[in-house]
Write a protein that holds these residues in place. Structure first.
Motif, PDB file in Angstrom:
ATOM      1  N   PHE A   1      40.870 -40.850 -38.786  1.00  0.00           N
ATOM      2  CA  PHE A   1      39.594 -41.427 -39.684  1.00  0.00           C
ATOM      3  C   PHE A   1      39.107 -40.115 -40.253  1.00  0.00           C
ATOM      4  O   PHE A   1      38.712 -40.533 -41.618  1.00  0.00           O
ATOM      5  CB  PHE A   1      38.606 -41.822 -38.562  1.00  0.00           C
ATOM      6  N   TRP A   2      39.286 -39.004 -39.978  1.00  0.00           N
ATOM      7  CA  TRP A   2      38.602 -37.789 -40.656  1.00  0.00           C
ATOM      8  C   TRP A   2      39.310 -37.823 -42.296  1.00  0.00           C
ATOM      9  O   TRP A   2      38.576 -37.571 -43.232  1.00  0.00           O
ATOM     10  CB  TRP A   2      38.565 -36.756 -39.822  1.00  0.00           C
ATOM     11  N   PRO A   3      40.519 -37.934 -42.378  1.00  0.00           N
ATOM     12  CA  PRO A   3      41.064 -38.080 -43.703  1.00  0.00           C
ATOM     13  C   PRO A   3      40.408 -39.089 -44.611  1.00  0.00           C
ATOM     14  O   PRO A   3      40.054 -38.691 -45.962  1.00  0.00           O
ATOM     15  CB  PRO A   3      42.241 -38.016 -43.680  1.00  0.00           C
ATOM     16  N   ALA A   4      40.255 -40.320 -44.144  1.00  0.00           N
ATOM     17  CA  ALA A   4      39.684 -41.396 -44.713  1.00  0.00           C
ATOM     18  C   ALA A   4      38.174 -40.962 -45.112  1.00  0.00           C
ATOM     19  O   ALA A   4      37.541 -41.351 -46.080  1.00  0.00           O
ATOM     20  CB  ALA A   4      39.700 -42.531 -43.995  1.00  0.00           C
ATOM     21  N   ALA A   5      37.587 -40.594 -44.272  1.00  0.00           N
ATOM     22  CA  ALA A   5      36.037 -40.095 -44.474  1.00  0.00           C
ATOM     23  C   ALA A   5      35.837 -39.141 -45.589  1.00  0.00           C
ATOM     24  O   ALA A   5      34.986 -39.148 -46.293  1.00  0.00           O
ATOM     25  CB  ALA A   5      35.383 -39.621 -43.146  1.00  0.00           C
ATOM     26  N   VAL A   6      36.777 -38.141 -45.663  1.00  0.00           N
ATOM     27  CA  VAL A   6      36.813 -37.213 -46.633  1.00  0.00           C
ATOM     28  C   VAL A   6      37.198 -37.651 -47.830  1.00  0.00           C
ATOM     29  O   VAL A   6      36.442 -37.479 -48.951  1.00  0.00           O
ATOM     30  CB  VAL A   6      37.758 -35.888 -46.444  1.00  0.00           C
ATOM     31  N   GLN A   7      37.888 -38.630 -47.913  1.00  0.00           N
ATOM     32  CA  GLN A   7      38.191 -39.425 -48.952  1.00  0.00           C
ATOM     33  C   GLN A   7      37.310 -39.922 -49.702  1.00  0.00           C
ATOM     34  O   GLN A   7      36.852 -39.878 -50.999  1.00  0.00           O
ATOM     35  CB  GLN A   7      39.452 -40.320 -48.883  1.00  0.00           C
ATOM     36  N   ASN A   8      36.562 -40.886 -48.899  1.00  0.00           N
ATOM     37  CA  ASN A   8      35.318 -41.519 -49.279  1.00  0.00           C
ATOM     38  C   ASN A   8      34.254 -40.686 -49.991  1.00  0.00           C
ATOM     39  O   ASN A   8      33.650 -41.064 -50.995  1.00  0.00           O
ATOM     40  CB  ASN A   8      34.830 -42.483 -48.353  1.00  0.00           C
ATOM     41  N   VAL A   9      33.951 -39.801 -49.178  1.00  0.00           N
ATOM     42  CA  VAL A   9      32.821 -38.865 -49.531  1.00  0.00           C
ATOM     43  C   VAL A   9      33.132 -38.190 -50.765  1.00  0.00           C
ATOM     44  O   VAL A   9      32.240 -37.876 -51.753  1.00  0.00           O
ATOM     45  CB  VAL A   9      32.373 -38.155 -48.649  1.00  0.00           C
ATOM     46  N   GLY A  10      34.393 -37.744 -51.077  1.00  0.00           N
ATOM     47  CA  GLY A  10      34.799 -37.305 -52.156  1.00  0.00           C
ATOM     48  C   GLY A  10      34.955 -38.088 -53.580  1.00  0.00           C
ATOM     49  O   GLY A  10      34.369 -37.643 -54.651  1.00  0.00           O
ATOM     50  N   LEU A  11      34.971 -39.431 -53.326  1.00  0.00           N
ATOM     51  CA  LEU A  11      34.915 -40.252 -54.217  1.00  0.00           C
ATOM     52  C   LEU A  11      33.622 -40.496 -54.421  1.00  0.00           C
ATOM     53  O   LEU A  11      33.053 -40.894 -55.806  1.00  0.00           O
ATOM     54  CB  LEU A  11      35.894 -41.798 -54.208  1.00  0.00           C
ATOM     55  N   ASP A  12      32.693 -40.651 -53.734  1.00  0.00           N
ATOM     56  CA  ASP A  12      31.382 -41.012 -53.878  1.00  0.00           C
ATOM     57  C   ASP A  12      30.251 -40.018 -54.193  1.00  0.00           C
ATOM     58  O   ASP A  12      29.292 -40.335 -55.131  1.00  0.00           O
ATOM     59  CB  ASP A  12      30.765 -41.519 -52.158  1.00  0.00           C
ATOM     60  N   LEU A  13      30.868 -38.745 -53.774  1.00  0.00           N
ATOM     61  CA  LEU A  13      29.812 -37.461 -54.200  1.00  0.00           C
ATOM     62  C   LEU A  13      30.763 -36.528 -55.396  1.00  0.00           C
ATOM     63  O   LEU A  13      29.963 -36.273 -56.236  1.00  0.00           O
ATOM     64  CB  LEU A  13      29.415 -36.998 -53.068  1.00  0.00           C
ATOM     65  N   LEU A  14      31.807 -35.899 -54.817  1.00  0.00           N
ATOM     66  CA  LEU A  14      32.472 -34.851 -55.604  1.00  0.00           C
ATOM     67  C   LEU A  14      32.741 -35.251 -56.997  1.00  0.00           C
ATOM     68  O   LEU A  14      32.521 -34.790 -58.029  1.00  0.00           O
ATOM     69  CB  LEU A  14      33.173 -34.081 -54.783  1.00  0.00           C
ATOM     70  N   ALA A  15      33.618 -36.177 -57.169  1.00  0.00           N
ATOM     71  CA  ALA A  15      34.301 -36.816 -58.342  1.00  0.00           C
ATOM     72  C   ALA A  15      33.314 -37.479 -59.337  1.00  0.00           C
ATOM     73  O   ALA A  15      33.246 -36.996 -60.621  1.00  0.00           O
ATOM     74  CB  ALA A  15      35.035 -37.982 -58.172  1.00  0.00           C
ATOM     75  N   PRO A  16      31.981 -38.011 -59.044  1.00  0.00           N
ATOM     76  CA  PRO A  16      30.894 -38.228 -59.882  1.00  0.00           C
ATOM     77  C   PRO A  16      30.261 -37.155 -60.583  1.00  0.00           C
ATOM     78  O   PRO A  16      29.957 -37.107 -61.648  1.00  0.00           O
ATOM     79  CB  PRO A  16      30.002 -39.353 -58.975  1.00  0.00           C
ATOM     80  N   LEU A  17      30.128 -35.961 -59.562  1.00  0.00           N
ATOM     81  CA  LEU A  17      29.682 -34.794 -59.966  1.00  0.00           C
ATOM     82  C   LEU A  17      30.364 -34.210 -61.275  1.00  0.00           C
ATOM     83  O   LEU A  17      30.008 -33.712 -62.282  1.00  0.00           O
ATOM     84  CB  LEU A  17      29.285 -33.870 -58.938  1.00  0.00           C
ATOM     85  N   GLY A  18      31.748 -34.033 -60.931  1.00  0.00           N
ATOM     86  CA  GLY A  18      32.533 -33.548 -61.983  1.00  0.00           C
ATOM     87  C   GLY A  18      32.442 -34.496 -63.495  1.00  0.00           C
ATOM     88  O   GLY A  18      32.426 -33.847 -64.324  1.00  0.00           O
ATOM     89  N   LEU A  19      32.577 -35.588 -63.095  1.00  0.00           N
ATOM     90  CA  LEU A  19      32.679 -36.562 -64.376  1.00  0.00           C
ATOM     91  C   LEU A  19      31.379 -36.214 -65.167  1.00  0.00           C
ATOM     92  O   LEU A  19      31.064 -36.198 -66.218  1.00  0.00           O
ATOM     93  CB  LEU A  19      32.665 -37.951 -63.944  1.00  0.00           C
ATOM     94  N   ALA A  20      30.128 -36.140 -64.440  1.00  0.00           N
ATOM     95  CA  ALA A  20      28.792 -36.080 -64.975  1.00  0.00           C
ATOM     96  C   ALA A  20      28.741 -34.876 -65.762  1.00  0.00           C
ATOM     97  O   ALA A  20      28.027 -34.497 -66.865  1.00  0.00           O
ATOM     98  CB  ALA A  20      27.738 -36.331 -63.919  1.00  0.00           C
ATOM     99  N   LEU A  21      29.016 -33.727 -65.247  1.00  0.00           N
ATOM    100  CA  LEU A  21      29.216 -32.493 -65.909  1.00  0.00           C
ATOM    101  C   LEU A  21      29.842 -32.363 -67.017  1.00  0.00           C
ATOM    102  O   LEU A  21      29.438 -31.558 -67.973  1.00  0.00           O
ATOM    103  CB  LEU A  21      29.792 -31.197 -64.923  1.00  0.00           C
ATOM    104  N   GLY A  22      30.881 -33.208 -67.309  1.00  0.00           N
ATOM    105  CA  GLY A  22      31.457 -33.443 -68.385  1.00  0.00           C
ATOM    106  C   GLY A  22      30.610 -34.192 -69.574  1.00  0.00           C
ATOM    107  O   GLY A  22      31.327 -34.152 -70.752  1.00  0.00           O
ATOM    108  N   ASP A  23      29.597 -34.862 -69.333  1.00  0.00           N
ATOM    109  CA  ASP A  23      28.646 -35.790 -69.954  1.00  0.00           C
ATOM    110  C   ASP A  23      29.383 -36.491 -70.995  1.00  0.00           C
ATOM    111  O   ASP A  23      29.407 -36.481 -72.182  1.00  0.00           O
ATOM    112  CB  ASP A  23      27.886 -34.825 -70.931  1.00  0.00           C
ATOM    113  N   PRO A  24      30.127 -37.628 -70.352  1.00  0.00           N
ATOM    114  CA  PRO A  24      30.828 -38.328 -71.057  1.00  0.00           C
ATOM    115  C   PRO A  24      29.933 -39.369 -71.967  1.00  0.00           C
ATOM    116  O   PRO A  24      30.491 -39.973 -72.969  1.00  0.00           O
ATOM    117  CB  PRO A  24      31.830 -39.207 -70.242  1.00  0.00           C
ATOM    118  N   LEU A  25      28.882 -39.660 -71.522  1.00  0.00           N
ATOM    119  CA  LEU A  25      28.003 -40.672 -72.239  1.00  0.00           C
ATOM    120  C   LEU A  25      27.424 -40.016 -73.520  1.00  0.00           C
ATOM    121  O   LEU A  25      27.410 -40.602 -74.532  1.00  0.00           O
ATOM    122  CB  LEU A  25      26.800 -40.699 -71.379  1.00  0.00           C
TER     123      LEU A  25
END
Length: 326
Positions: A81-105
């Motif tokens: 379970f723990w790798p799946a939990a890390v996956q999900n929180v990475g997609l939910d929190l970490l990846a959006p932060l990186g994308l937003a810091l690039g300011d694609p809008l």
């Protein structure tokens, strides 16, 4: 029976085990291609785009998507379970932060022709987008997404059904982006009352809210997707302990992501104030002029009082502070 299980997930195996995920690769290619095209367009027009934003978008944003969906986390997510939990929180929190810091809008607005840029701005201020990105609504959506994944049949079904597993990835990523992108973009994507102090407070509140799913998972007495993990966990594994590890990882990553998120908002706030002060200084340089003598009715010369001594307002007040001896 033991031959069907993967080896114990040591640090070396997690770092060295990779598997392709075609939908995730396609998403990364599309996002990276569009972002690269936007940077090329801006620079070809004579503009500039900070390399730091490109690095954040590619390394932290797209990199987090690649790692969570194709690294050892994806290899072991159906056994523990723990790798799946890390996956999900990475997609939910970490990846959006990186994308937003690039300011694609903002990049889209600067790269597109005038008509396309206008359509992007209209979309950002439209009713549906405005509702989904409204700060409190987007925070609730992120929390509801995490709780729905773990406390409904959603997650257990996604472990069995491949296309639903990929849809869950996209769902988590989109939910996180709804909150982070509008907060960090330089475009006006939030209501006017969402000043930088308000945004900092919202990010602080969001950090607390994001910690709740990890706490609930870690302390939850019932196994999440228990039937699946009891059947697929390697022999000798403690499935209850595995779930506690997953909840703890979710909690830790949520708090770690909240720190750079808050720092990014504070840095943006400081930069905005600095730019505002620079504009004010230029205005002062253009408006300051020495007092000139004016002839009165009897022929005597009388000095006209400077405007900053007779007018009210921010500019006049600032000049008075800078000229205490006048």
């Amino acid at each position: 029976m033991s031959a069907v299980y993967l080896p114990e997930p040591t640090a070396g195996r997690l770092l060295g085990s990779w598997q392709p995920d075609l939908p995730a690769l396609l998403l990364v290619a599309v996002l990276g291609g569009l972002y690269g095209w936007g940077v090329f367009r801006v620079r070809r027009r004579g503009g500039s785009w900070p390399p730091a934003r490109v690095a954040a978008f590619v390394l932290l944003g797209l990199g987090a998507i690649v790692v969570t969906t194709m690294s050892g986390l994806a290899v072991y997510d159906r056994e523990l379970f723990w790798p799946a939990a890390v996956q999900n929180v990475g997609l939910d929190l970490l990846a959006p932060l990186g994308l937003a810091l690039g300011d694609p809008l903002r990049l889209a607005v600067e790269a597109l022709p005038e008509g396309g840029a206008a359509r992007v701005r209209r979309a950002l201020t439209g009713r549906l987008v405005g509702l989904l990105t409204f700060p409190l609504v987007s925070t609730v959506l992120v929390l509801a997404t995490e709780l729905t994944v773990y406390f409904t049949p959603y997650f257990a079904t996604a472990l069995r059904v491949g296309w639903l597993h990929e849809l869950m990835y996209l769902h988590l990523l989109a939910a996180g982006c709804l909150f982070v992108l509008p907060v960090l973009t330089r475009e006006q994507a939030l209501p006017a009352w969402c000043t930088h102090p308000v945004r900092a407070a919202l990010v602080f509140l969001d950090g607390i809210v994001d910690a709740l799913p990890g706490l609930v998972v870690m302390t939850h007495g019932t196994l999440i997707a228990g039937a699946w993990y009891l059947h697929h966990a390697p022999p000798g594994s403690d499935v209850h302990h595995d779930q506690q590890l997953g909840g703890g990882a979710m909690l830790g990553i949520a708090e770690l992501v909240a720190i750079p998120f808050l720092l990014a908002v504070l840095a943006q706030w400081a930069r905005t104030e600095r730019d505002r002060a620079a504009v004010l200084d230029r205005r002062l340089d253009g408006e300051l002029a020495p007092a000139a003598p004016v002839a009165t009715a009897d022929g005597a010369a009388e000095l006209v009082r400077p405007w900053w001594e007779t007018e009210d307002g921010e500019v006049a007040e600032r000049v008075r502070r800078q000229r205490p001896g006048d």
